[in-house]
Motif scaffolding. Structure first.
Motif, PDB file in Angstrom:
ATOM      1  N   THR A  12      34.897  29.415 -13.616  1.00 45.95           N
ATOM      2  CA  THR A  12      34.800  28.753 -13.068  1.00 45.95           C
ATOM      3  C   THR A  12      33.958  27.639 -13.492  1.00 45.95           C
ATOM      4  N   ARG A  15      33.118  24.330 -20.081  1.00 47.77           N
ATOM      5  CA  ARG A  15      32.159  23.932 -21.151  1.00 47.77           C
ATOM      6  C   ARG A  15      32.233  23.203 -22.015  1.00 47.77           C
ATOM      7  N   GLY A 264      30.487  38.161 -16.645  1.00 50.35           N
ATOM      8  CA  GLY A 264      30.780  36.749 -16.311  1.00 50.35           C
ATOM      9  C   GLY A 264      31.637  37.186 -14.656  1.00 50.35           C
ATOM     10  N   THR A 265      32.456  35.936 -14.424  1.00 45.42           N
ATOM     11  CA  THR A 265      33.058  36.175 -13.251  1.00 45.42           C
ATOM     12  C   THR A 265      33.484  37.768 -13.399  1.00 45.42           C
ATOM     13  N   GLY A 308      30.600  39.472 -12.315  1.00 48.75           N
ATOM     14  CA  GLY A 308      29.495  38.250 -10.650  1.00 48.75           C
ATOM     15  C   GLY A 308      30.594  37.809 -10.079  1.00 48.75           C
ATOM     16  N   ALA A 309      31.230  37.571  -9.998  1.00 45.41           N
ATOM     17  CA  ALA A 309      32.220  37.440  -8.653  1.00 45.41           C
ATOM     18  C   ALA A 309      31.857  37.950  -7.523  1.00 45.41           C
ATOM     19  N   ILE A 311      29.031  38.517  -7.167  1.00 45.98           N
ATOM     20  CA  ILE A 311      27.299  38.436  -6.729  1.00 45.98           C
ATOM     21  C   ILE A 311      26.991  36.771  -6.557  1.00 45.98           C
ATOM     22  N   GLN A 312      28.113  35.674  -6.519  1.00 37.56           N
ATOM     23  CA  GLN A 312      28.672  34.683  -6.167  1.00 37.56           C
ATOM     24  C   GLN A 312      29.712  34.511  -4.429  1.00 37.56           C
ATOM     25  N   ALA A 324      22.585  33.202  -7.680  1.00 39.91           N
ATOM     26  CA  ALA A 324      22.880  34.671  -8.496  1.00 39.91           C
ATOM     27  C   ALA A 324      21.630  35.059  -8.881  1.00 39.91           C
ATOM     28  N   ALA A 325      20.976  34.250  -9.642  1.00 41.84           N
ATOM     29  CA  ALA A 325      19.748  34.947 -10.144  1.00 41.84           C
ATOM     30  C   ALA A 325      18.826  35.386  -9.397  1.00 41.84           C
ATOM     31  N   SER A 327      19.391  37.372  -7.070  1.00 38.30           N
ATOM     32  CA  SER A 327      20.006  38.887  -6.852  1.00 38.30           C
ATOM     33  C   SER A 327      19.091  39.770  -7.601  1.00 38.30           C
ATOM     34  N   GLY A 408      27.442  37.131 -20.767  1.00 41.31           N
ATOM     35  CA  GLY A 408      27.688  36.710 -19.939  1.00 41.31           C
ATOM     36  C   GLY A 408      26.759  36.679 -18.956  1.00 41.31           C
ATOM     37  N   GLY A 409      27.096  35.816 -17.888  1.00 42.87           N
ATOM     38  CA  GLY A 409      26.125  35.219 -17.220  1.00 42.87           C
ATOM     39  C   GLY A 409      25.393  36.357 -16.544  1.00 42.87           C
ATOM     40  N   ALA A 410      25.709  37.261 -16.395  1.00 42.77           N
ATOM     41  CA  ALA A 410      24.882  38.253 -15.431  1.00 42.77           C
ATOM     42  C   ALA A 410      24.197  39.310 -16.341  1.00 42.77           C
ATOM     43  N   ASN A 413      20.250  39.572 -16.236  1.00 43.73           N
ATOM     44  CA  ASN A 413      19.350  40.458 -14.798  1.00 43.73           C
ATOM     45  C   ASN A 413      19.627  41.093 -15.390  1.00 43.73           C
TER      46      ASN A 413
HETATM   47  N1  LIG Z   1      21.043  36.441 -13.171  1.00 47.10           N
HETATM   48  C1  LIG Z   1      22.061  37.011 -12.381  1.00 47.10           C
HETATM   49  N2  LIG Z   1      22.314  38.114 -12.153  1.00 47.10           N
HETATM   50  C2  LIG Z   1      23.566  38.426 -11.713  1.00 47.10           C
HETATM   51  N3  LIG Z   1      24.799  37.707 -11.739  1.00 47.10           N
HETATM   52  C3  LIG Z   1      24.605  36.610 -13.066  1.00 47.10           C
HETATM   53  C4  LIG Z   1      22.962  35.797 -12.768  1.00 47.10           C
HETATM   54  N4  LIG Z   1      23.428  34.918 -13.107  1.00 47.10           N
HETATM   55  C5  LIG Z   1      25.040  34.420 -12.958  1.00 47.10           C
HETATM   56  N5  LIG Z   1      24.920  35.375 -12.982  1.00 47.10           N
HETATM   57  C6  LIG Z   1      26.646  35.736 -12.665  1.00 47.10           C
HETATM   58  O1  LIG Z   1      27.326  35.062 -13.671  1.00 47.10           O
HETATM   59  C7  LIG Z   1      28.482  35.269 -13.256  1.00 47.10           C
HETATM   60  C8  LIG Z   1      28.718  33.337 -14.283  1.00 47.10           C
HETATM   61  O2  LIG Z   1      28.812  33.834 -15.714  1.00 47.10           O
HETATM   62  P1  LIG Z   1      29.529  32.928 -17.066  1.00 47.10           P
HETATM   63  O3  LIG Z   1      29.401  33.810 -17.977  1.00 47.10           O
HETATM   64  O4  LIG Z   1      29.135  31.720 -17.146  1.00 47.10           O
HETATM   65  O5  LIG Z   1      30.707  33.940 -15.931  1.00 47.10           O
HETATM   66  P2  LIG Z   1      32.400  32.809 -16.357  1.00 47.10           P
HETATM   67  O6  LIG Z   1      32.329  32.662 -18.118  1.00 47.10           O
HETATM   68  O7  LIG Z   1      33.574  33.920 -15.784  1.00 47.10           O
HETATM   69  O8  LIG Z   1      32.909  31.075 -15.753  1.00 47.10           O
HETATM   70  C9  LIG Z   1      28.757  34.195 -12.319  1.00 47.10           C
HETATM   71  O9  LIG Z   1      30.137  35.240 -11.095  1.00 47.10           O
HETATM   72  C10 LIG Z   1      27.712  34.639 -11.332  1.00 47.10           C
HETATM   73  O10 LIG Z   1      27.856  34.828  -9.797  1.00 47.10           O
END
Ligand SMILES: Nc1ncnc2c1ncn2[C@@H]1O[C@H](COP(=O)(O)OP(=O)(O)O)[C@@H](O)[C@H]1O
Ligand SMILES: O=P(O)(O)OC[C@H](O)CO
Length: 503
Positions: A12, A15, A264-265, A308-309, A311-312, A324-325, A327, A408-410, A413
């Motif tokens: 998505t 970086r 992540g996604t 994470g997708a 949550i998106q 997303a955060a 959530s 990863g992003g999620a 949480n």
């Molecule tokens: N605090 C959170 N709680 C739940 N999901 C989250 C949170 N922060 C980010 N995300 C999810 O994590 C994903 C982003 O993580 P990232 O590691 O950057 O992904 P990618 O490398 O796949 O693009 C997104 O899909 C987003 O919805």
């Protein structure tokens, strides 16, 4: 001071993250880019936008931190894997949009391949993968078959294929170098992970001319230099790995049996299996973790397409979240999901089910269901999918996992991480460095240029938080049984005939 520049080209966003020679993160720039959904089940990216955002953030992070390109000892590249680009060698122009790993358009072709059980066995044995639209092979063939004039050009040797790492290397070197690394090659379904060479039988079966293919390099080695016009000086490109393998390296999972899960996604759980590829009986993939110093390390992988997708989707599709955060905040307002299960099979189901025709579903709705339950159930789905994969992994590896390293992003949480520990019955460890994917790419490059070594990286790894399981065994079993029931009902939803009608 010397620096390592990690280019992290994700699904998505692109970086660029700068680490100093002590491993401290000194700067980061990030740009999102467009997700294109031209038809149901199709996902595309514009390769030029990928390149422009990636070079843009690389320049931005140097500018922001005031670091002179002379001080950058090396670049490490890490990328969303499997996503397929085909471009013209002469002009560097892509012949079409990139077909993204989540894209399902080649599912019917995969069914045809699977109908030939000898070919399917060959693919499993040689590539370590299961036949699925996820991997690059059928995407390359689709492009050659569907883009006007592509097959003729390919036959004349005028086209190049690459996963995103190869596309970036090509552009970073001004079209001089057409190369990929072993971890990315291992995701094409065209590469023999034992001999570490392109597989002739598969190239023939899929009608892909070998002239299209990049040269395959180790993950940690100086494989090219950037064109001087880009940063003013040539910088060595010394580390390349698919993002999930880079995260395994960045998490210092150097010993067999060590594992990480990236939220992540999608969600990708990888376990280091040492110098030997371990075939899976439980629906996992056998893949190359990295090649460093002439030594190849293998991994078992469970790939979950939507994490994470989902949550998106709550945020952008249903619009019941602003960010997303948030959530975590909403999920914490209810003690549990109120019996609701969300199966986020938006792109079919990956490991361990491998059902290209599964689709998303929500079960257990009642008049009492509130948005908080739905949000909580969606978060819980990430943890249940991880349990599916970890159970398979323990079955294949024959040993239980002592602890799971997460990133990863999620993984930010806390509610999700606690629920993950609860549902697994295994402690979950979140490291101090959360940018493990980028760190892994920087580390591969740092090792290649002699700035870092693996012993130091392993000693430096530190947990920031350890989530310890607190759920009673009976409760865990009950909740997980509900999940299994929900998954069973979401499977095989989009029939093959429906898919055919759309293509
Ligand atoms: N605090 C959170 N709680 C739940 N999901 C989250 C949170 N922060 C980010 N995300 C999810 O994590 C994903 C982003 O993580 P990232 O590691 O950057 O992904 P990618 O490398 O796949 O693009 C997104 O899909 C987003 O919805
Ligand atoms: O972009 P990410 O981090 O979701 O990773 C994508 C994977 O590499 C796909 O296999």
């Amino acid at each position: 001071m010397r620096y390592l520049l990690a280019l992290d080209q994700g699904t998505t966003s692109s970086r660029a993250i700068l680490f100093d020679e002590n491993g401290a993160l000194v700067g980061m720039a990030q740009r999102e880019f467009a997700q294109l959904f031209p038809q149901p089940g199709w996902v595309e990216h514009d390769p030029l936008e990928i390149w422009e955002t990636q070079i843009g953030v690389a320049r931005e992070v140097l500018h922001q931190t005031g670091v002179d390109p002379h001080q950058v000892a090396a670049i490490g590249i890490t990328n969303q894997r499997e996503t397929t680009v085909v471009w013209e060698c002469k002009t560097g122009r892509p012949i079409a949009n990139a077909i993204v790993w989540q894209d399902r358009r080649t599912a019917p072709h995969c069914d045809e391949i699977k109908a030939d059980s000898d070919l399917e066995r060959h693919i499993r044995a040689r590539t370590g993968l299961v036949v699925d639209a996820y991997f690059s092979a059928t995407k390359v063939k689709w492009l050659l078959d569907h883009v006007d004039g592509a097959r003729e050009k390919a036959q004349r040797g005028e086209l190049a294929f690459g996963t995103i790492d190869a596309w970036l290397i090509w552009n970073l070197t001004g079209g001089q170098v057409h190369a990929t690394d072993v971890t990315n090659a291992a995701r094409t379904m065209l590469f023999d992970i034992h001999r570490r060479a392109w597989d002739e039988r598969l190239l023939n079966a899929l009608d892909i001319p070998p002239s299209l293919l990049p040269e395959v390099k180790p993950s940690s080695a100086v494989l090219a230099h950037t064109h001087p016009d880009l940063f003013g000086v040539p910088i060595p490109i010394a580390g390349v790995a698919g993002d999930q393998q880079a995260a395994l390296f960045g998490q210092a999972c150097f010993e067999p049996g060590m594992a990480k899960n990236t939220y992540g996604t999608g969600c990708f759980l990888l376990m280091n299996t040492g110098g030997k590829p371990v075939p899976s009986k439980a629906g996992l993939l056998t893949t190359i973790a990295w090649e460093v110093g002439g030594q190849v390390t293998y991994a078992l992988e469970g790939s979950v397409f939507i994490a994470g997708a989902a949550i998106q989707w709550l945020r952008d599709g249903l619009r019941i979240l602003d960010a997303a955060a948030d959530s975590e905040y909403f999920a914490a307002k209810v003690p549990d999901s109120g019996g609701v299960y969300v199966v986020p099979a938006f792109a079919g189901l990956g490991a361990p089910y491998w059902d290209m025709y599964a689709r998303g579903a929500i079960f257990g709705l009642t008049r009492g269901t509130r948005k908080e339950h739905l949000i909580r159930a969606t978060l819980e789905a990430l943890a249940y999918q991880t349990k599916d994969v970890l159970d398979a992994m323990e079955q294949d590896a024959g040993v239980p996992l002592a602890a799971l390293r997460v990133d990863g992003g999620a993984a930010a949480n806390n509610l999700l991480m606690q629920f993950q520990a609860d549902i697994l019955g295994v402690p979950v460890e979140r490291p101090a460095i959360v940018e493990t994917t980028a760190f892994g790419a920087a580390a591969l490059a740092g090792v290649a240029v002699g700035l870092w070594d693996q012993e130091t990286l392993a000693a430096r790894w530190q947990a920031e938080t350890r989530f310890v399981p607190a759920m009673a065994e009976a409760e865990r079993k009950k909740r997980y049984a509900g999940w299994k029931k929900a998954v069973e009902r979401a499977m095989r939803w989009a029939s093959e005939e429906d898919e055919d009608a759309r293509t």
